[in-house]
Every structure is written in C-alpha cells, then in structure tokens.
Design a protein around this motif. Structure first.
Motif, mmCIF file in Angstrom:
data_model
loop_
_atom_site.group_PDB
_atom_site.id
_atom_site.type_symbol
_atom_site.label_atom_id
_atom_site.label_comp_id
_atom_site.label_asym_id
_atom_site.label_seq_id
_atom_site.Cartn_x
_atom_site.Cartn_y
_atom_site.Cartn_z
ATOM 1 N N ARG A 1 7.513 -7.394 -7.905
ATOM 2 C CA ARG A 1 6.937 -7.558 -6.572
ATOM 3 C C ARG A 1 6.666 -9.038 -6.341
ATOM 4 N N GLU B 1 9.275 -5.470 -2.744
ATOM 5 C CA GLU B 1 9.508 -4.757 -3.995
ATOM 6 C C GLU B 1 11.007 -4.711 -4.255
ATOM 7 N N LYS C 1 -4.570 -10.592 3.121
ATOM 8 C CA LYS C 1 -5.336 -9.470 2.587
ATOM 9 C C LYS C 1 -4.822 -8.143 3.139
ATOM 10 N N ALA D 1 0.229 -2.910 0.520
ATOM 11 C CA ALA D 1 1.126 -2.787 -0.633
ATOM 12 C C ALA D 1 0.412 -2.277 -1.882
ATOM 13 N N ASN D 2 -0.897 -2.081 -1.792
ATOM 14 C CA ASN D 2 -1.687 -1.741 -2.982
ATOM 15 C C ASN D 2 -1.407 -2.757 -4.099
ATOM 16 N N TRP D 3 -1.580 -4.019 -3.746
ATOM 17 C CA TRP D 3 -1.264 -5.137 -4.636
ATOM 18 C C TRP D 3 -2.065 -5.065 -5.929
ATOM 19 N N GLN D 4 -1.375 -5.199 -7.043
ATOM 20 C CA GLN D 4 -2.005 -5.205 -8.359
ATOM 21 C C GLN D 4 -2.007 -6.634 -8.898
ATOM 22 N N LYS E 1 -3.429 -5.085 0.872
ATOM 23 C CA LYS E 1 -3.974 -3.731 0.974
ATOM 24 C C LYS E 1 -2.871 -2.724 1.257
ATOM 25 N N TYR F 1 6.247 -4.692 2.612
ATOM 26 C CA TYR F 1 4.930 -4.422 3.173
ATOM 27 C C TYR F 1 4.543 -5.668 3.963
#
Length: 253
Positions: free
Chosen positions: A97, A116, A69, A75-78, A73, A132
């Motif tokens: 990614r 990335e 988690k 990496a601003n994971w989408q 966070k 990340y």
C-alpha cells in the motif's frame, strides 16, 4: 506544501522539443507530483516513519490534514515504518500500500490517495486492486459529477502509468493500434473508493485534473511497500519491474 527546515529545488525548462505533443490530464503537475511524493516517501522510510504520519507531521493546513486523515480512515490505514512483510518474502505475489497527497497548484483542490497493489515477482506485472481517495474541491455543485471525474482520472492514469508508451524504431513510430499501444482493459481496472469532502460557502474548484496527480506516486510507493524497490521511470512495465528487482538483488549481493 511540506514545512521542512531545508529545501532545495532545481528546475530545468525545455522551451522547444523535437516532437510536438498534446496535453493529457494535469499537464506538468503530474510529473512534479510523482517526483515530490515519491521523494517524501523516501524521506519517511529514511527516518523510519509511517509515510502518512510523516506527511501529517510536516503539514499545517487544516484542510490538507483533514483530506489525508480521511483517506487513511477510508483505507483503514495500518501504521508502518518500512516495506511490508511481503517485501522480504519469496512468494510470487507481493502486496503493498502507498499514499500520496497534493494540493493542486498549491492553491486549489486537495486530494489524498491510498493505492493497493499486487506485484508478481516472476512476471513483473503490477496489478492495482484498489484506490481510496479523499477529495476536497470546495463547495460541490454536482457530487456525482465530481465522483465520476476522480474515478475516470484515477483509472486513466493507471493505464498511462503501467503500460502506455509510444515505441520507436529509427524514425518510425511502431505504436499504431491498440495492440502495439495497449491501454488498460475493463477487467484490469481497480476499484475506486472515495470520500468527497464538501465545503459549503467556499469557492468551487476543479475535479478533473487533480486526482491523476496523486496516482503515480501512490502506486510507486505501494510497489516499494510490496517488494522494497523504488520505481522512478514510467511506465512501470513488467520488464521495468523485473529489471529493478534484478538491480536490487545485485546491490544486496
């Protein structure tokens, strides 16, 4: 580390080889983690699950969940349930990614890495732009030293993964200098972003070999996200990428 209802593991141990080799970082574990975490990603794709959430779903260790988690966070994971939009496109550059996780030796340091990448479809060249990394090695004695270890390990492994390979001709080694055995240059090094999770009062574990075990699968999974192709043989040279793309196109046709 994952709690699956059915697991079958087949191993083969080669006691003696015709070449004597020396250990690099993470002897033995880096190969296993590449296979494990690549296949877990394939399972996520097969079930149309987000690869990060799929891992979380099958983990029960609170520190394992926390480190994944934290990487998400950072990496601003989408959320995604398959390759990115670039994978189905025709543009020259495709971005992707990928995520990878390890608890080293199943007993010590926890690491989760998001990679990335950019893949040039025409040349086959992979560029790793960012990592990340979330890292939990217990109580940290020297946080700056831990950060240096994971940065160096990540960048060194990119070099090993994308380009380092001893070339042979007959019984002669052709890789004899930095031209015939290339390594990653400074201008090719990715940016390494890190979250260090300190655990005061717990045992202090290592930080040198753990991050590299996550790097190959994170990159391979990112390449799949970018172009929809699974890379299973290291190094991921431009020629290897072009061959994989060609084989995929043949299967589709």
């Amino acid at each position: 580390p994952y709690a699956f209802p059915n697991v079958w593991v087949n191993t083969k141990h080669v006691a003696n080889t015709f070449l004597r080799s020396s250990h690099l970082r993470s002897p033995g574990r880096i190969e296993n983690s590449f296979g494990n975490e690549s296949f877990v990603d394939e399972l996520a794709t097969a079930t149309r699950s987000d690869p990060a959430e799929f891992r979380l779903k099958h983990l029960s260790d609170p520190r394992a969940i926390a480190v994944i988690k934290a990487a998400m966070k950072l990496a601003n994971w989408q959320t995604r349930s398959g390759p990115s939009a670039d994978a189905g496109g025709r543009g020259e550059i495709a971005k992707g990614r990928g995520i990878s996780y390890v608890r080293y030796n199943n007993a010590i340091t926890y690491v989760a890495t998001v990679a990335e990448v950019e893949v040039n479809r025409r040349t086959g060249k992979i560029k790793v732009s960012n990592f990340y990394i979330a890292h939990d090695c217990g109580q940290m004695i020297n946080p700056d030293g831990v950060l240096n270890q994971l940065q160096g390990g990540a960048i060194q492994t990119v070099s090993r993964l994308l380009m380092e390979e001893v070339q042979w001709k007959g019984s002669d080694i052709q890789s004899v200098d930095w031209n015939t055995y290339p390594i990653l240059r400074i201008n090719e090094a990715p940016k390494v972003h890190a979250t260090l999770i300190d655990q005061p009062g717990t045992p202090a574990w290592g930080a040198g070999e753990q991050t590299p075990t996550t790097i190959p699968a994170a990159i391979a999974n990112a390449v799949f996200d970018a172009i929809g192709v699974r890379m299973r043989t290291i190094p991921f040279t431009p020629q290897a990428v072009k061959t994989a793309l060609k084989e995929q196109a043949t299967k589709v046709a």
